[in-house]
Design a protein around this motif. Structure first.
Motif, PDB file in Angstrom:
ATOM      1  N   VAL A 194       0.635  -1.290  -0.198  1.00 48.40           N
ATOM      2  CA  VAL A 194      -0.096  -0.245   0.273  1.00 48.40           C
ATOM      3  C   VAL A 194       0.780   0.956  -0.253  1.00 48.40           C
ATOM      4  CG1 VAL A 194      -2.068  -1.424   1.661  1.00 48.40           C
ATOM      5  CG2 VAL A 194      -0.040   0.493   2.531  1.00 48.40           C
ATOM      6  N   GLN A 195       1.971   1.089   0.219  1.00 49.44           N
ATOM      7  CA  GLN A 195       2.500   2.563   0.205  1.00 49.44           C
ATOM      8  C   GLN A 195       2.422   3.245  -1.148  1.00 49.44           C
ATOM      9  OE1 GLN A 195       5.501   2.935   2.720  1.00 49.44           O
ATOM     10  NE2 GLN A 195       6.177   4.325   2.457  1.00 49.44           N
ATOM     11  N   PRO A 196       2.997   2.671  -1.776  1.00 46.36           N
ATOM     12  CA  PRO A 196       3.025   3.699  -3.330  1.00 46.36           C
ATOM     13  C   PRO A 196       1.652   4.194  -3.549  1.00 46.36           C
ATOM     14  CG  PRO A 196       3.873   1.498  -3.600  1.00 46.36           C
ATOM     15  CD  PRO A 196       3.053   1.116  -2.328  1.00 46.36           C
ATOM     16  N   VAL A 197       0.199   4.243  -2.837  1.00 50.85           N
ATOM     17  CA  VAL A 197      -0.528   3.949  -2.986  1.00 50.85           C
ATOM     18  C   VAL A 197      -1.400   5.077  -2.342  1.00 50.85           C
ATOM     19  CG1 VAL A 197      -0.659   2.739  -5.386  1.00 50.85           C
ATOM     20  CG2 VAL A 197      -2.165   1.738  -3.002  1.00 50.85           C
ATOM     21  N   VAL A 198      -1.121   4.560  -0.632  1.00 53.53           N
ATOM     22  CA  VAL A 198      -1.617   4.965  -0.191  1.00 53.53           C
ATOM     23  C   VAL A 198      -0.492   6.605   0.882  1.00 53.53           C
ATOM     24  CG1 VAL A 198      -2.685   4.517   2.453  1.00 53.53           C
ATOM     25  CG2 VAL A 198      -2.591   2.985   0.505  1.00 53.53           C
ATOM     26  N   ILE A 199       0.332   5.783   1.496  1.00 53.92           N
ATOM     27  CA  ILE A 199       0.612   6.663   2.446  1.00 53.92           C
ATOM     28  C   ILE A 199       2.030   7.618   1.196  1.00 53.92           C
ATOM     29  CG2 ILE A 199       2.994   6.339   3.734  1.00 53.92           C
ATOM     30  CD1 ILE A 199       1.747   3.362   4.289  1.00 53.92           C
ATOM     31  N   THR A 249       9.798   1.223  -6.191  1.00 53.47           N
ATOM     32  CA  THR A 249       8.758   1.156  -5.370  1.00 53.47           C
ATOM     33  C   THR A 249       7.110   0.125  -5.610  1.00 53.47           C
ATOM     34  OG1 THR A 249       7.907   2.253  -3.209  1.00 53.47           O
ATOM     35  CG2 THR A 249       6.966   3.034  -5.628  1.00 53.47           C
ATOM     36  N   GLY A 250       7.376  -0.522  -4.483  1.00 58.29           N
ATOM     37  CA  GLY A 250       5.747  -1.668  -3.985  1.00 58.29           C
ATOM     38  C   GLY A 250       6.123  -2.739  -4.515  1.00 58.29           C
ATOM     39  N   ILE A 251       5.210  -3.724  -4.389  1.00 57.24           N
ATOM     40  CA  ILE A 251       5.114  -5.265  -4.732  1.00 57.24           C
ATOM     41  C   ILE A 251       4.301  -5.478  -5.736  1.00 57.24           C
ATOM     42  CG2 ILE A 251       6.972  -6.087  -3.259  1.00 57.24           C
ATOM     43  CD1 ILE A 251       4.397  -6.837  -1.379  1.00 57.24           C
ATOM     44  N   SER A 255       3.149  -1.806  -8.222  1.00 53.08           N
ATOM     45  CA  SER A 255       5.049  -1.563  -8.021  1.00 53.08           C
ATOM     46  C   SER A 255       5.278  -0.522  -9.521  1.00 53.08           C
ATOM     47  CB  SER A 255       5.407  -2.980  -8.754  1.00 53.08           C
ATOM     48  OG  SER A 255       5.026  -2.805 -10.208  1.00 53.08           O
ATOM     49  N   ARG A 256       5.517   0.762  -9.078  1.00 51.52           N
ATOM     50  CA  ARG A 256       5.606   1.582  -9.942  1.00 51.52           C
ATOM     51  C   ARG A 256       7.508   1.861 -10.044  1.00 51.52           C
ATOM     52  NH1 ARG A 256       1.607   6.593  -7.316  1.00 51.52           N
ATOM     53  NH2 ARG A 256      -0.050   5.154  -7.757  1.00 51.52           N
ATOM     54  N   ILE A 257       7.282   2.390 -11.061  1.00 48.40           N
ATOM     55  CA  ILE A 257       8.387   3.122 -11.571  1.00 48.40           C
ATOM     56  C   ILE A 257       8.805   4.949 -11.327  1.00 48.40           C
ATOM     57  CG2 ILE A 257      10.513   3.349 -13.213  1.00 48.40           C
ATOM     58  CD1 ILE A 257      10.097   0.832 -15.056  1.00 48.40           C
ATOM     59  N   VAL A 258       9.600   5.057 -10.136  1.00 48.67           N
ATOM     60  CA  VAL A 258       9.255   6.864 -10.223  1.00 48.67           C
ATOM     61  C   VAL A 258      10.730   7.591 -10.520  1.00 48.67           C
ATOM     62  CG1 VAL A 258       8.307   8.429  -8.106  1.00 48.67           C
ATOM     63  CG2 VAL A 258       7.979   5.936  -8.277  1.00 48.67           C
ATOM     64  N   LEU A 259      10.659   8.817 -10.823  1.00 51.32           N
ATOM     65  CA  LEU A 259      11.029   9.957 -11.162  1.00 51.32           C
ATOM     66  C   LEU A 259      11.267  11.091 -10.019  1.00 51.32           C
ATOM     67  CD1 LEU A 259      12.573   9.428 -14.792  1.00 51.32           C
ATOM     68  CD2 LEU A 259      13.994   9.105 -13.222  1.00 51.32           C
ATOM     69  N   TRP A 260      11.751  11.556  -9.636  1.00 48.91           N
ATOM     70  CA  TRP A 260      11.801  12.768  -9.541  1.00 48.91           C
ATOM     71  C   TRP A 260      11.943  13.657 -10.310  1.00 48.91           C
ATOM     72  CZ3 TRP A 260      14.823  13.666  -3.986  1.00 48.91           C
ATOM     73  CH2 TRP A 260      14.493  13.089  -2.999  1.00 48.91           C
ATOM     74  N   ASP A 261      10.962  14.603 -10.379  1.00 45.64           N
ATOM     75  CA  ASP A 261      11.119  16.096 -11.129  1.00 45.64           C
ATOM     76  C   ASP A 261      12.592  16.605 -11.478  1.00 45.64           C
ATOM     77  OD1 ASP A 261      10.875  17.302  -9.230  1.00 45.64           O
ATOM     78  OD2 ASP A 261       9.118  18.213  -9.971  1.00 45.64           O
ATOM     79  N   LYS A 286      16.260  -9.198  -7.648  1.00 46.32           N
ATOM     80  CA  LYS A 286      15.288 -10.008  -6.922  1.00 46.32           C
ATOM     81  C   LYS A 286      15.779  -9.342  -5.613  1.00 46.32           C
ATOM     82  CE  LYS A 286      13.603 -14.029  -9.498  1.00 46.32           C
ATOM     83  NZ  LYS A 286      13.037 -13.483  -9.998  1.00 46.32           N
ATOM     84  N   HIS A 287      16.806  -8.337  -5.711  1.00 49.59           N
ATOM     85  CA  HIS A 287      17.072  -7.534  -4.835  1.00 49.59           C
ATOM     86  C   HIS A 287      15.447  -7.026  -3.204  1.00 49.59           C
ATOM     87  CE1 HIS A 287      21.099  -5.623  -6.842  1.00 49.59           C
ATOM     88  NE2 HIS A 287      20.561  -7.430  -6.627  1.00 49.59           N
ATOM     89  N   ILE A 288      14.816  -6.787  -4.421  1.00 49.55           N
ATOM     90  CA  ILE A 288      13.728  -6.603  -2.810  1.00 49.55           C
ATOM     91  C   ILE A 288      13.634  -7.613  -2.750  1.00 49.55           C
ATOM     92  CG2 ILE A 288      11.893  -7.203  -5.572  1.00 49.55           C
ATOM     93  CD1 ILE A 288      10.572  -4.643  -3.164  1.00 49.55           C
ATOM     94  N   TYR A 289      12.493  -9.071  -2.369  1.00 54.80           N
ATOM     95  CA  TYR A 289      12.628 -10.104  -2.486  1.00 54.80           C
ATOM     96  C   TYR A 289      14.081 -10.390  -1.504  1.00 54.80           C
ATOM     97  CZ  TYR A 289       8.876  -9.827  -5.114  1.00 54.80           C
ATOM     98  OH  TYR A 289       7.909  -9.468  -6.220  1.00 54.80           O
ATOM     99  N   ILE A 290      14.728 -10.902  -1.667  1.00 53.17           N
ATOM    100  CA  ILE A 290      16.066 -10.428  -1.122  1.00 53.17           C
ATOM    101  C   ILE A 290      15.869  -9.849   0.571  1.00 53.17           C
ATOM    102  CG2 ILE A 290      19.131 -10.822  -0.476  1.00 53.17           C
ATOM    103  CD1 ILE A 290      18.678 -11.211  -3.316  1.00 53.17           C
ATOM    104  N   GLY A 291      16.001  -8.726   0.419  1.00 52.75           N
ATOM    105  CA  GLY A 291      15.670  -7.054   1.340  1.00 52.75           C
ATOM    106  C   GLY A 291      14.929  -7.756   1.902  1.00 52.75           C
ATOM    107  N   ILE A 292      13.910  -7.963   1.456  1.00 43.70           N
ATOM    108  CA  ILE A 292      12.272  -8.827   2.556  1.00 43.70           C
ATOM    109  C   ILE A 292      13.144 -10.119   3.687  1.00 43.70           C
ATOM    110  CG2 ILE A 292      10.004  -9.957   3.079  1.00 43.70           C
ATOM    111  CD1 ILE A 292       9.423  -7.990   0.791  1.00 43.70           C
TER     112      ILE A 292
END
Length: 423
Positions: A194-199, A249-251, A255-261, A286-292
């Motif tokens: 929920v982080q990318p779409v809620v928080i 970000t996200g799973i 999941s999203r690819i995000v660029l700062w303006d 798969k770094h995100i899953y290794i990180g988890i």
């Protein structure tokens, strides 16, 4: 006994602060190795003399604040226990309602408010420091708004976590830490989902990338790497910072690819594509899953150690800390103190793993783009925009750096590309 303990804690904190000040400002070395002087990794090559001086000054202050902040939190938790403040918050909450979750909410509100007020001067100094060095562009009202949002988000999350945690402590004094860990797994995955779409949208506005030509290039790269993605998102960070960033970000479906303006405005397309390839490298490997998995493993060990240490301290120093039993919510500052110390102590290991993953992502990106100039210039611009310390001292690197230093990243990319060309 209480007075002696408090005095000892304050003296130790003071000695630590003096020691870290001497190390950061007078003892630590951040010079450039002779072998790299004059190369593309040398800040004297791609930064002006003023930019280099400012980056060293700014980084030293931030490094010192980092090393001072964690023990300050520990001292804060210790003092509110020994002075009976935590006990007072608990008694107040018990006198206001019979509902346990409401009691927890009242206790947490006062604890969170006191913590916010005590830490506010340090946070405000960090904010003004960033503005004075030209990194932050955020207005005071916007900064305060973000702080208030963070307070309530953390408060709401803590009510849920603490209520469940102390309910488990009452139900199972010996195995609460194990049951808590089991619940950590779905909770962590849910937060990541929920982080990318809620928080995140609470703090900034996210929208599809406006540059459709660039978006097509990025999505083509993602498709070639077998990364499922339909949109690249842009976030309006220019009103808050001059620093640059991009991330995945996200799973799952969120999941999203995000660029700062800011990244879009200061880097050219080739540099952005290299940065995006780096982020895709994290996905492919798969770094995100290794990180988890790593996070859950450390959490299991951390909760076990916390349970053991809480039992020990309450049994031996319960009178000094004003804690009669572990399952009483007044022991929460002790829980937070122990977990904070363990997290700080484990950071060199977790940072080492993160730096390895970042170096792997760099390698993936250069292999994917085969663009040495864009790779090097993108990191040079990242250094300039954020006034990053090019070659941090060893202790700073161990405890602060989740990425390799810019000196390492740029020199490695330069050497790797040269060796490929020579094959």
């Amino acid at each position: 006994m209480v007075r002696k303990s408090v005095l000892t804690a304050i003296v130790l904190f003071g000695l630590y602060i003096v020691g870290m000040y001497v190390y950061i400002f007078h003892g630590a070395q951040s010079t450039i190795p002779e072998a790299l002087k004059g190369t593309v990794a040398d800040p004297a090559v791609f930064l002006s003399e003023r930019e280099w001086v400012l980056s060293e000054e700014y980084s030293k202050i931030r490094n010192f604040l980092f090393f001072a902040a964690a023990p300050f939190d520990w001292l804060f938790y210790f003092l509110i226990l020994t002075f009976g403040i935590s006990r007072g918050f608990e008694k107040w909450s018990l006198s206001q309602t019979k509902w346990k979750i409401a009691q927890n909410a009242i206790y947490l509100f006062w604890l969170s408010l006191l913590s916010y007020v005590v830490v506010f001067p340090l946070n405000y100094y960090r904010y003004t420091l960033s503005k004075s060095y030209g990194i932050s562009t955020q207005s005071f009202s916007s900064w305060m708004k973000d702080g208030v949002i963070e307070f309530w988000v953390d408060f709401g999350t803590m009510i849920l976590i603490v209520s469940v945690l102390y309910w488990l402590m009452k139900k199972s004094a010996k195995k609460w830490w194990l049951y808590a860990w089991f619940l950590t797994i779905p909770f962590s995955l849910f937060i990541m989902f929920v982080q990318p779409v809620v928080i995140d949208p609470l703090y900034n506005d996210f929208y599809p990338l406006k540059n459709k030509e660039l978006e097509t290039k990025i999505l083509d790269m993602a498709n070639n790497a077998n990364i499922p993605s339909e949109h690249v998102y842009e976030v309006n960070m220019a009103e808050k910072t001059n620093a640059l960033n991009a991330y995945v970000t996200g799973i799952g479906s969120n999941s999203r690819i995000v660029l700062w303006d800011t990244t879009l405005s200061r880097l050219n397309d080739q540099e952005i594509l290299f940065i995006m390839a780096h982020e895709m490298g994290h996905y492919v490997e798969k770094h995100i899953y290794i990180g988890i998995a790593g996070y859950l493993g450390l959490t299991l060990v951390g909760l076990w150690l916390t349970a053991k240490l809480m039992n020990y301290f309450v049994r031996r120093y319960g009178k000094v800390l004003n804690i009669s039993e572990v399952c009483s919510i007044r022991s929460l500052p002790l829980f937070l103190l122990i977990t904070s110390v363990l997290l700080f102590a484990s950071s060199p290991l977790s940072n080492y793993v993160s730096r390895y993953q970042e170096s792997r992502a760099d390698r993936y990106a250069i292999e994917m783009t085969q663009d040495k100039d864009a790779a090097i210039s993108s990191f040079q611009e990242l250094t300039r925009a954020g006034l990053s310390q090019v070659n941090p001292p060893l202790l700073v690197k161990w405890f602060r750096y989740t990425h390799p230093s810019m000196l390492e990243r740029i020199s490695t990319l330069d050497q790797y590309d040269t060796s490929n060309q020579n094959e």
